[in-house]
Design a protein around this motif. Structure first.
Motif, PDB file in Angstrom:
ATOM      1  N   ASP A 136       8.344  31.289 -11.150  1.00 46.02           N
ATOM      2  CA  ASP A 136       9.256  32.557 -11.775  1.00 46.02           C
ATOM      3  C   ASP A 136       8.284  33.256 -12.648  1.00 46.02           C
ATOM      4  OD1 ASP A 136      10.865  34.248 -12.805  1.00 46.02           O
ATOM      5  OD2 ASP A 136      12.451  32.875 -13.367  1.00 46.02           O
ATOM      6  N   THR A 138       8.736  35.349 -14.805  1.00 45.49           N
ATOM      7  CA  THR A 138       9.356  35.624 -16.109  1.00 45.49           C
ATOM      8  C   THR A 138       9.181  34.450 -17.036  1.00 45.49           C
ATOM      9  OG1 THR A 138      11.627  35.151 -15.296  1.00 45.49           O
ATOM     10  CG2 THR A 138      10.785  37.270 -15.172  1.00 45.49           C
ATOM     11  N   MET A 139       8.939  33.297 -16.390  1.00 46.41           N
ATOM     12  CA  MET A 139       8.809  32.041 -17.157  1.00 46.41           C
ATOM     13  C   MET A 139       7.458  31.500 -16.854  1.00 46.41           C
ATOM     14  SD  MET A 139      12.530  30.525 -15.813  1.00 46.41           S
ATOM     15  CE  MET A 139      12.224  28.935 -17.179  1.00 46.41           C
ATOM     16  N   HIS A 140       6.719  31.671 -15.869  1.00 46.30           N
ATOM     17  CA  HIS A 140       5.515  31.014 -15.613  1.00 46.30           C
ATOM     18  C   HIS A 140       4.230  32.028 -15.703  1.00 46.30           C
ATOM     19  CE1 HIS A 140       8.512  28.483 -13.228  1.00 46.30           C
ATOM     20  NE2 HIS A 140       8.113  27.875 -14.374  1.00 46.30           N
ATOM     21  N   ARG A 165      11.233  27.901 -25.062  1.00 45.29           N
ATOM     22  CA  ARG A 165      11.817  29.120 -25.473  1.00 45.29           C
ATOM     23  C   ARG A 165      12.968  28.719 -26.697  1.00 45.29           C
ATOM     24  NH1 ARG A 165      14.772  28.654 -19.537  1.00 45.29           N
ATOM     25  NH2 ARG A 165      15.818  26.744 -19.809  1.00 45.29           N
ATOM     26  N   GLU A 168      17.625  31.907 -24.792  1.00 41.96           N
ATOM     27  CA  GLU A 168      17.269  32.747 -23.511  1.00 41.96           C
ATOM     28  C   GLU A 168      15.885  33.376 -23.924  1.00 41.96           C
ATOM     29  OE1 GLU A 168      18.677  32.777 -20.611  1.00 41.96           O
ATOM     30  OE2 GLU A 168      20.284  31.341 -21.870  1.00 41.96           O
ATOM     31  N   ILE A 170      11.917  33.651 -24.507  1.00 46.05           N
ATOM     32  CA  ILE A 170      10.733  32.878 -24.154  1.00 46.05           C
ATOM     33  C   ILE A 170       9.750  32.973 -25.258  1.00 46.05           C
ATOM     34  CG2 ILE A 170       8.801  32.567 -22.324  1.00 46.05           C
ATOM     35  CD1 ILE A 170      11.597  31.945 -21.299  1.00 46.05           C
ATOM     36  N   PRO A 173       5.041  31.052 -22.177  1.00 38.58           N
ATOM     37  CA  PRO A 173       5.512  31.131 -20.757  1.00 38.58           C
ATOM     38  C   PRO A 173       4.764  29.508 -20.235  1.00 38.58           C
ATOM     39  CG  PRO A 173       4.076  32.696 -20.785  1.00 38.58           C
ATOM     40  CD  PRO A 173       4.478  32.538 -22.248  1.00 38.58           C
TER      41      PRO A 173
END
Length: 211
Positions: A136, A138-140, A165, A168, A170, A173
Motif C-alpha cells: 500500500d 500510502t503506508m509502505h 502511526r 489514522e 502515519i 511509513p
C-alpha cells in the motif's frame, strides 16, 4: 336637597337623566382607555421578556460553543505534544528492534524495553508492517523491488523497517521490499485462459467432424 341642572324647569327630570347618562358614558370611555393602556403595557412587557429570553439563549449558545472550541484546542495541543514525544522515541524503538533481532534483548534490558514498548502503545503509537501483506503506497515505502511467481499482486516480502502511526496519521511509513507477479504468468480465470479454452474446444470439435 338635590339641585337640578340649570335651564331645567321645575318638575322636569329629563335634563337630570341626560346628565347622568353623559356622566356614565364619560366614565365608561375613561375605563375603556384605561383598559387599552393596560393591555398595551402587558404586551410591551411580554415583548421585552421575549427579547431578554432570546438574548440569554444566544449568550448560552455562544458560551457552549466557546467551551467546545477550548476543549477541542486543548485536545489538539495534547495530541501534538504526545505525537512529538512519540516521534522522538521511534529511533530508540528501532534500536530495540535491531537488538531483539540479534538476540541481545535479555535480562534487565529486556524488561526496560518491554516497559517502554507498553507505554508508547498506551499513548497511541502503533507499529505496522508485516511480511505477506499487500503493498500500500500510502503506508509502505518500497526500497527493494523484485518479481515472483508466488504472488498474485504487489506484496511486501520483507520488512526492512517497521512503520508507525498514531490513530489514522502515519508517523513513518514501513520500509519494505516488494515483489510483483512474474511477467507473463496468467491465472486460469484470465481472459487469455478463456480464449485458450475456446480454441481447444474448437480444435476438438474439428477433430471430431473429421472422424
Amino acid at each position: 336637597m338635590t339641585e337640578k341642572p340649570q335651564g331645567a324647569e321645575p318638575g322636569d327630570d329629563s335634563a337630570a337623566e341626560e346628565a347622568v347618562i353623559k356622566a356614565a358614558e364619560e366614565a365608561a370611555a375613561a375605563g375603556a382607555e384605561g383598559s387599552a393602556s393596560g393591555a398595551d403595557e402587558v404586551a410591551a412587557a411580554k415583548r421585552e421578556a421575549a427579547e431578554r429570553t432570546a438574548d440569554l439563549q444566544r449568550l448560552q449558545a455562544e458560551y457552549q460553543n466557546y467551551r467546545k472550541r477550548v476543549e477541542r484546542d486543548r485536545l489538539t495541543v495534547r495530541e501534538i505534544a504526545v505525537s512529538n514525544i512519540l516521534e522522538s522515541l521511534i529511533p530508540v524503538l528501532d534500536d530495540i528492534g535491531r537488538a531483539r533481532d540479534h538476540g541481545e534483548v535479555t535480562g534487565g534490558f529486556k524488561s526496560v524495553a518491554e516497559s517502554l514498548e507498553t507505554v508508547v502503545a498506551k499513548l497511541g503509537l502503533q507499529q505496522f508492517g508485516k511480511e505477506g501483506e499487500p503493498f500500500d503506497p500510502t503506508m509502505h515505502e518500497a526500497l527493494m523491488h523484485s518479481y515472483s511467481s508466488e504472488v498474485t499482486e504487489d506484496t511486501c516480502v520483507q520488512i526492512l523497517q517497521p512503520g508507525y502511526r498514531i490513530g489514522e496519521r502515519i508517523i513513518r511509513p514501513a520500509m519494505v521490499a516488494v515483489a510483483e507477479p512474474q511477467p507473463g504468468t496468467q491465472t486460469a480465470s484470465g481472459p487469455d485462459a478463456d480464449s485458450a479454452k475456446g480454441g481447444e474446444k474448437k480444435d476438438q470439435a474439428d477433430g471430431g467432424s473429421d472422424n
